[in-house]
Design a protein around this motif. Structure first.
Motif, PDB file in Angstrom:
ATOM      1  N   LEU A 173       0.849  -1.183   0.000  1.00 25.39           N
ATOM      2  CA  LEU A 173       0.000   0.000   0.000  1.00 25.39           C
ATOM      3  C   LEU A 173       0.892   1.244   0.000  1.00 25.39           C
ATOM      4  O   LEU A 173       1.590   1.516   0.970  1.00 25.39           O
ATOM      5  CB  LEU A 173      -0.923  -0.039   1.215  1.00 25.39           C
ATOM      6  CG  LEU A 173      -2.203   0.779   1.152  1.00 25.39           C
ATOM      7  CD1 LEU A 173      -2.950   0.554  -0.156  1.00 25.39           C
ATOM      8  CD2 LEU A 173      -3.100   0.434   2.327  1.00 25.39           C
ATOM      9  N   ASP A 174       0.866   1.956  -1.129  1.00 25.47           N
ATOM     10  CA  ASP A 174       1.783   3.074  -1.393  1.00 25.47           C
ATOM     11  C   ASP A 174       1.326   4.359  -0.700  1.00 25.47           C
ATOM     12  O   ASP A 174       0.136   4.542  -0.478  1.00 25.47           O
ATOM     13  CB  ASP A 174       1.812   3.311  -2.914  1.00 25.47           C
ATOM     14  CG  ASP A 174       3.131   3.893  -3.385  1.00 25.47           C
ATOM     15  OD1 ASP A 174       3.971   4.262  -2.545  1.00 25.47           O
ATOM     16  OD2 ASP A 174       3.316   3.971  -4.611  1.00 25.47           O
ATOM     17  N   ASP A 175       2.277   5.237  -0.421  1.00 29.12           N
ATOM     18  CA  ASP A 175       1.972   6.584   0.104  1.00 29.12           C
ATOM     19  C   ASP A 175       1.074   6.532   1.328  1.00 29.12           C
ATOM     20  O   ASP A 175       0.218   7.403   1.511  1.00 29.12           O
ATOM     21  CB  ASP A 175       1.268   7.443  -0.971  1.00 29.12           C
ATOM     22  CG  ASP A 175       2.083   7.579  -2.243  1.00 29.12           C
ATOM     23  OD1 ASP A 175       3.284   7.272  -2.212  1.00 29.12           O
ATOM     24  OD2 ASP A 175       1.494   7.984  -3.262  1.00 29.12           O
ATOM     25  N   PHE A 176       1.268   5.538   2.168  1.00 27.00           N
ATOM     26  CA  PHE A 176       0.329   5.353   3.273  1.00 27.00           C
ATOM     27  C   PHE A 176       0.341   6.552   4.226  1.00 27.00           C
ATOM     28  O   PHE A 176       1.396   7.045   4.611  1.00 27.00           O
ATOM     29  CB  PHE A 176       0.596   4.064   4.052  1.00 27.00           C
ATOM     30  CG  PHE A 176      -0.509   3.759   5.018  1.00 27.00           C
ATOM     31  CD1 PHE A 176      -1.703   3.238   4.568  1.00 27.00           C
ATOM     32  CD2 PHE A 176      -0.374   4.052   6.372  1.00 27.00           C
ATOM     33  CE1 PHE A 176      -2.753   2.995   5.452  1.00 27.00           C
ATOM     34  CE2 PHE A 176      -1.412   3.814   7.258  1.00 27.00           C
ATOM     35  CZ  PHE A 176      -2.608   3.284   6.796  1.00 27.00           C
ATOM     36  N   GLY A 232       9.589   2.356   5.156  1.00 32.53           N
ATOM     37  CA  GLY A 232       9.674   3.820   5.221  1.00 32.53           C
ATOM     38  C   GLY A 232      10.174   4.342   3.887  1.00 32.53           C
ATOM     39  O   GLY A 232      11.190   3.884   3.384  1.00 32.53           O
ATOM     40  N   GLU A 233       9.457   5.309   3.306  1.00 35.86           N
ATOM     41  CA  GLU A 233       9.844   5.852   2.001  1.00 35.86           C
ATOM     42  C   GLU A 233      10.638   7.142   2.164  1.00 35.86           C
ATOM     43  O   GLU A 233      10.432   7.901   3.110  1.00 35.86           O
ATOM     44  CB  GLU A 233       8.607   6.200   1.175  1.00 35.86           C
ATOM     45  CG  GLU A 233       7.756   5.052   0.752  1.00 35.86           C
ATOM     46  CD  GLU A 233       6.797   5.494  -0.361  1.00 35.86           C
ATOM     47  OE1 GLU A 233       5.726   6.017  -0.053  1.00 35.86           O
ATOM     48  OE2 GLU A 233       7.165   5.325  -1.540  1.00 35.86           O
ATOM     49  N   GLY A 234      11.511   7.409   1.216  1.00 40.04           N
ATOM     50  CA  GLY A 234      12.215   8.692   1.190  1.00 40.04           C
ATOM     51  C   GLY A 234      13.197   8.872   2.329  1.00 40.04           C
ATOM     52  O   GLY A 234      13.365   9.969   2.855  1.00 40.04           O
TER      53      GLY A 234
HETATM   54 CA    CA Z   1       5.201   6.174  -2.413  1.00 46.77          CA
END
Ligand code: CA
Ligand code: C2E
Ligand code: CA
Ligand code: CA
Length: 276
Positions: A173-176, A232-234
């Protein structure tokens, strides 16, 4: 005043025309690029935060533009989606991703799926077919979808995800945290991992520290309760990596570990410092 008003509206018309022309141009450019198959995936590593081991890669769309080089989606994704061309672009890209997976046998690869595309009638079947044709193990492919794609038509989304999962293709699930985050719906879908949006990771440093920390902590607690993995993104700094690890986030992705690159030749052995 009247004259000035007309000037302004004429200028406005002109700007509108210029913008419309630019978008038309871009759309025509995109159609040519589809003919030439001018899209390529760049791959960015996803690592286990505790020890930095690469567990997979996210495939990110780039347009090899004749004049402008490798364009990121921010330059053209909107037009792709509005014109409906995104489906063709994505399938061209997925073909390349799957071909690459046949040559590089380590870890999983996740692909991004636009909401509309996800809900197309034959999405799951078509995806499974290209994996099968390339003789790639479906367990090595994951899809990244957003909360919006799930909530558009929840029963249908659950069916698609279950079909894919039955064959081994898991969903991230992206950009949660940026969408509705209606936590009550999460358990109804087979979700393998939540990707915590990069805005929260960025927020861990600076003025929004306390707020972001609380949000990330809440997301991690929720995921833990539901038995869902977290990415964790970014992640850009060692400080962010340490915070995330301390909070119990198992995986991460970001410039700290590697930028998206055109090709990843197996796992490049890291240069070891000479033993002393
Ligand atoms: Ca994302
Ligand atoms: P996303 O799925 O959230 O992808 C993560 C974006 O963050 C990527 O931007 C990536 O290059 C960037 N990124 C990774 N690490 C860092 C970091 O440490 N710091 C910062 N500031 N950014 C980082 P990119 O490649 O420009 O893609 C933008 C968006 O375009 C993606 O966001 C995704 O929503 C969409 N997209 C990308 N590839 C595809 C595709 O093949 N199909 C579709 N439909 N959409 C795609
Ligand atoms: Ca993504
Ligand atoms: Ca995004």
């Amino acid at each position: 005043a009247k004259a000035r008003g007309r000037d302004r509206s004429e200028r406005f018309d002109e700007e509108m025309r210029a913008e419309a022309m630019r978008l038309l141009d871009l759309e025509a450019d995109l159609r040519r690029a589809i003919q030439r198959d001018a899209f390529e995936p760049h791959f960015q590593p996803i690592v286990r935060l505790a020890d930095g081991v690469v567990v997979g890669h996210e495939a990110l769309l780039r347009w090899k533009h004749e004049l402008h080089g490798a364009l990121p989606p921010s330059e053209f994704l909107r037009v792709c989606e509005d014109s409906g061309l995104i489906e063709q672009v994505d399938w061209l890209l997925y073909q390349r991703v799957v071909a690459w997976m046949g040559r590089h046998l380590e870890g999983y690869v996740s692909i991004n799926v636009s909401p509309r595309h996800f809900h197309a009638d034959d999405f799951a079947e078509r995806l499974l077919r290209i994996i099968g044709d390339a003789r790639v193990d479906p367990h090595r492919l994951r899809i990244e979808i957003t909360e919006g794609a799930l909530l558009d038509d929840a029963p249908r989304a659950a069916r698609i995800l279950n079909t894919l999962r039955a064959e081994g293709v898991l969903a991230l699930l992206d950009d949660f945290g940026t969408g509705f985050s209606a936590l009550s719906y999460l358990h109804r879908f087979p979700i393998q991992a939540l990707k915590i949006d990069q805005s929260f990771i960025a927020g861990l440093s600076g003025e929004t520290h306390a707020e972001s920390l609380a949000l990330v902590r809440a997301i991690l607690a929720l995921a833990g309760t539901l038995g869902i993995d977290t990415i964790g993104e970014g992640v850009e700094t060692e400080h962010q990596r340490q915070l995330l690890t301390g909070l119990g986030c198992a995986y991460g992705q970001g410039y700290l570990f590697g930028r998206p690159v055109a090709q990843v030749e197996g796992r490049a052995p890291k240069a070891r410092p000479a033993a002393v």
